[in-house]
Design a protein around this motif. Structure first.
Motif, PDB file in Angstrom:
ATOM      1  N   THR A  15       5.807   5.946   8.465  1.00 54.20           N
ATOM      2  CA  THR A  15       6.726   5.179   7.927  1.00 54.20           C
ATOM      3  C   THR A  15       8.344   6.003   7.597  1.00 54.20           C
ATOM      4  O   THR A  15       9.018   5.668   8.201  1.00 54.20           O
ATOM      5  CB  THR A  15       6.414   4.480   6.825  1.00 54.20           C
ATOM      6  N   ALA A  69       4.939   6.519  -5.851  1.00 53.67           N
ATOM      7  CA  ALA A  69       3.454   7.235  -6.129  1.00 53.67           C
ATOM      8  C   ALA A  69       3.254   7.553  -7.625  1.00 53.67           C
ATOM      9  O   ALA A  69       2.191   7.429  -8.148  1.00 53.67           O
ATOM     10  CB  ALA A  69       3.278   8.354  -5.113  1.00 53.67           C
TER      11      ALA A  69
ATOM     12  N   SER B  37      -4.658 -10.054   1.026  1.00 58.78           N
ATOM     13  CA  SER B  37      -3.502  -9.305   1.266  1.00 58.78           C
ATOM     14  C   SER B  37      -2.812 -10.245   2.626  1.00 58.78           C
ATOM     15  O   SER B  37      -1.625 -10.628   2.566  1.00 58.78           O
ATOM     16  CB  SER B  37      -3.508  -8.055   1.745  1.00 58.78           C
ATOM     17  N   ALA B  69       2.611  -0.194  -5.542  1.00 57.94           N
ATOM     18  CA  ALA B  69       1.696   0.174  -4.823  1.00 57.94           C
ATOM     19  C   ALA B  69       1.900  -0.401  -3.366  1.00 57.94           C
ATOM     20  O   ALA B  69       1.698   0.613  -2.457  1.00 57.94           O
ATOM     21  CB  ALA B  69       0.240  -0.561  -5.502  1.00 57.94           C
ATOM     22  N   SER B  70       2.459  -1.416  -3.454  1.00 59.87           N
ATOM     23  CA  SER B  70       2.879  -1.892  -1.907  1.00 59.87           C
ATOM     24  C   SER B  70       3.681  -0.810  -1.303  1.00 59.87           C
ATOM     25  O   SER B  70       3.502  -0.670  -0.059  1.00 59.87           O
ATOM     26  CB  SER B  70       3.435  -3.441  -2.226  1.00 59.87           C
ATOM     27  N   LEU B  72       3.941   2.059  -1.661  1.00 56.58           N
ATOM     28  CA  LEU B  72       3.274   3.361  -1.553  1.00 56.58           C
ATOM     29  C   LEU B  72       2.608   3.249  -0.097  1.00 56.58           C
ATOM     30  O   LEU B  72       2.510   4.294   0.790  1.00 56.58           O
ATOM     31  CB  LEU B  72       2.356   3.963  -2.596  1.00 56.58           C
ATOM     32  N   ALA B  73       2.036   1.969   0.121  1.00 56.07           N
ATOM     33  CA  ALA B  73       1.274   1.739   1.330  1.00 56.07           C
ATOM     34  C   ALA B  73       2.050   1.674   2.536  1.00 56.07           C
ATOM     35  O   ALA B  73       1.676   2.144   3.571  1.00 56.07           O
ATOM     36  CB  ALA B  73       0.329   0.697   0.872  1.00 56.07           C
ATOM     37  N   THR B  74       3.085   0.950   2.302  1.00 56.07           N
ATOM     38  CA  THR B  74       4.069   0.624   3.573  1.00 56.07           C
ATOM     39  C   THR B  74       5.220   1.409   3.794  1.00 56.07           C
ATOM     40  O   THR B  74       5.533   1.442   4.948  1.00 56.07           O
ATOM     41  CB  THR B  74       4.504  -0.903   3.247  1.00 56.07           C
TER      42      THR B  74
END
Lengths: 354, 354
Positions: A15, A69, B37, B69-70, B72-74
Motif C-alpha cells: 500500500t 499504528a 468485515s 486499526a482499519s 493500519l491494515a489497509t
DNA sequence: CTGTTAGCGCATTCAG
DNA sequence: CTGAATGCGCTAACAG
C-alpha cells in the motif's frame, strides 16, 4: 545480521510507497525496536550514546512514526475534533484560529467538523459515530448538547470542552450574554428609544439557553426595567448572516410603526441592517440607531456601536482547557467567562425629536 | 459459545473505555470476523441472510470500526489535510467551508492545518512530517510549494490539490489574477486616474508567482498600457488584513504627492483603507477612489468597487478534484480556472477636477 | 540499560 | 459463501 530468517517479508498489497518503519531504524542502529521506540520518544532508561545514535539514524532515514499504528497500540490519537456550526462565519473562524494555534503548538491534530446541517451533527454525535471514536478530545463551538448527548459523551472516553454552552459535566468558555445584551439595550433606552427592534437568530432553536436565547433574554429584561413590553412584531430573524440581517431590517422597518433603534445579536447581522437602512434611504443614526454584538474587525470601520468580545481568546482558552484535561490528577471542571464591553461608536444616537 | 479457550483475553492497559470490536460482533452473529468485515463493507460473497444478520447485530451493539486499526491494515486513512495560511481571514474561511462540505459528504475527515508561521509550515511539509504520513490527500490554499517540496510530495503517496498556485504536477484551482487586476486598474485609468496606489501583500514573498505577485503584475501592466511608470513609493504593504490595509493607506496618503486612487489586493485591505480615508478626513470617491479584490460579503455594504470571485466554489472544486484523484484510471491533472468579474460600485469615480 | 514477546483491531489471502 | 491464519507498525510488559 545473519541471513537466518531474512526472507520473512511477504509484503502483500504494498500500500504505502515505501515508508520506512521502526524496524528499519532498529536494524541500522543495531538495537531492538523497543529501544528505538523508547529513544525516539524521550523515555528514560536509554543510554545517552544509544539514544543519540538512534536519533541520528532516524534523522538520516527521515523516519516518521506511523501515527495509526501508534494509536492502535496506545489508545491515544492526539487529535481533537473541532465542531462548529460553520467555518465561514466571522465568529467561528476566529474561535477556530484560537483553538488551532494552541493545539498545534501542543502537537495535536485538529479535525474540522462543520455541523451546520443536521447530517453533520449526527455524524459527530450519534451513537455510531465513527469520527468520535478516533478523537481524544472534542471542542464544541456553539454546538449545543442535549441532556442525552451530554450523558453519552460523558460516558465516553473523550475529553470535551464547550464554548457557548455551560454544562455541569464539561469545562466551558462562555460570556455573560444576558448581561451584555442588557447593557446594549439599556444604552438604547438611555438614549431615549422606546421602540427597539431585535434582529435575532434561528427560529428553530431546540434548546432554550443558547447564545441567542441569552442575548434575547437580556434585551427583554432591559425592556421590562424600563416598563416596556416585549412586542413580537419588533423581532425578526436574521439567521446570523449579513444577508439575513439585511432582510430582517427591511422587514422591521416596513412595519406600520417601525422601531427607532435596532439591536442585532451579531455584528454581521448589524452590518446587513446598516446596508438595508441605506437601501431604504434611512440615515443611521439619524432615522434609526443600530447596535451589534461581537466587535467584528470591520465594526470600527462602520462606526458600529457594539458589544466587544474576544473570540480568538475564547478558542485559545478552550484549547488550553482541553489540554489540561489530560493531566494526571484530572483538574476540576473549570468554567471560564470571557469579558464583554459595550463600545459606543457612531451608529447610535437619541431618536428623532428627542 | 463453548468456553473452550475463553480466558484468552489478557487486557493489559485497558485503554479504551469499552469499545466493542469486530470480534464481539462476530461472536454474537455466529460468524467469523472476516465475514463481519465483508458484510459491513458491502463486499460481495456474503449470503444476504448472513449480511443482514451481521448488520443487525452491529447496529444493536452500535459497533463502529476502529479507523486506526482499519488504516493500519489497509493503508488508507480517508483523511485529508487542509492547509491554509490562517483560518480567520475571510477568503480562507470561505475556501475551507467549500472544501469541508464536499469532503464531509464523501465521508472524509478534514485535518485543519494553519501554516501561518514557518513552524506550522515545516511541520506539514518538511521531510519528517508526522502529519503528512497520516493523510490520503492534501489541499493547499495559497500555501506555495517550492520545487523541492513539489518533488517530495509527488514522490509521496499523498494526493495533492493546490488552490492559488499552478504547478505541472498537481491539479489546481486558480483564477486569472493578472487579468483581473489588469481590469481593475484599467477601470481606474479609464476614469482618468494617473497616480494609482497599490496596497499589496507580504513583503517577504519567496516565490515570484504567488497570488499577490500576479495581481501586482496586472496592475503594472495596466500602468504600462497607459504609458505610466511604476513608482515604488505608490506601493505599500497591507499584509492582507484590515488593520494592515488601514496603515498602508495612511502611509500612501501622507506622502507629498498622494495617489488619487488606490487598488487594494484584497477587500479586507480595501476596507481598512476606507477606514483610514475616513480617519484622514478624505472623501471616497471624492478625494480618493478605492478598488478591492474578492467581493467580500461586506463589500456591497460599503459600496466597494471590487473584483468578484467565489472562494467557496474554489474550495468545493478543490475538494472534488481531490476525490477524483482516487479513481482507478487516475484522471489527467486538471487545472480549473474560476471566474472573476469587475464589480463597479460607488468607491470609484473620476479624480478631482477631471 | 536492552531485547523478546505479545497484542492493539481490522483486512486479507488462501483453503475449504 | 465462509473461516482460519497472518501481518499492518508500534507500544508495553517482562525478563535479562
Amino acid at each position: 545480521m545473519t541471513p537466518t530468517d531474512a526472507p520473512k517479508r511477504r509484503t502483500r498489497t504494498r500500500t504505502r510507497a515505501d515508508a520506512i518503519t521502526i524496524e528499519e531504524v532498529a536494524r541500522r542502529a543495531n538495537v531492538s525496536v523497543a529501544t528505538v521506540s523508547r529513544a525516539l520518544r524521550g523515555l528514560p532508561n536509554v543510554a545517552p550514546s544509544t539514544r543519540s545514535r538512534v536519533e541520528q539514524v532516524a534523522r538520516d532515514l527521515s523516519y516518521q512514526v506511523d501515527t495509526y499504528a501508534s494509536r492502535l497500540a496506545t489508545g491515544r490519537s492526539d487529535t481533537v475534533g473541532l465542531a462548529v456550526p460553520n467555518i465561514n462565519s466571522w465568529y467561528f473562524a476566529q474561535v477556530a484560529a484560537g483553538v488551532e494555534a494552541v493545539l498545534a503548538d501542543a502537537g495535536m491534530d485538529v479535525l474540522l467538523h462543520s455541523v451546520g446541517d443536521g447530517a453533520g451533527r449526527a455524524r459527530l454525535l450519534s451513537g455510531q459515530s465513527p469520527v468520535r471514536r478516533r478523537l481524544d478530545g472534542l471542542i464544541l463551538i456553539d454546538v449545543l448538547l442535549t441532556a442525552t448527548e451530554i450523558r453519552t459523551l460523558a460516558a465516553d472516553r473523550v475529553h470535551v470542552v464547550t464554548v457557548g454552552q455551560w454544562t455541569e459535566e464539561f469545562p466551558s468558555v462562555t460570556v455573560d450574554n444576558r448581561a451584555a445584551a442588557l447593557a446594549a439595550t439599556r444604552h438604547l433606552l438611555d438614549l431615549g428609544h422606546r421602540r427597539i427592534g431585535l434582529i435575532g437568530g434561528s427560529a428553530h432553536t431546540s434548546l432554550p439557553f443558547d447564545v441567542p436565547g441569552h442575548r434575547r433574554q437580556g434585551y427583554v429584561e432591559a425592556l421590562l426595567e424600563a416598563s416596556l413590553d416585549y412586542h413580537a412584531d419588533l423581532e425578526a430573524n436574521g439567521g446570523f448572516s449579513v444577508k439575513g440581517g439585511s432582510e430582517a431590517m427591511v422587514h422591521l422597518m416596513s412595519e406600520s410603526r417601525p422601531p427607532s433603534a435596532v439591536f442585532a445579536l451579531s455584528d454581521e447581522m448589524a452590518m446587513g441592517a446598516l446596508q438595508a437602512a441605506g437601501d431604504l434611504g434611512l440615515a443611521v443614526p439619524g432615522d434609526v440607531s443600530i447596535v451589534g454584538f461581537d466587535d467584528h474587525e470591520l465594526a470600527r470601520v462602520f462606526g458600529l456601536t457594539t458589544v466587544r468580545q474576544d473570540p480568538e481568546w475564547h478558542g485559545a482558552t478552550a484549547g488550553r482547557l482541553l489540554l489540561g484535561l489530560g493531566d494526571d490528577p484530572p483538574p476540576e471542571i473549570s468554567h471560564v467567562v470571557g469579558d464583554t464591553r459595550l463600545l459606543v461608536r457612531s451608529t447610535t444616537a437619541p431618536p428623532r425629536g428627542h
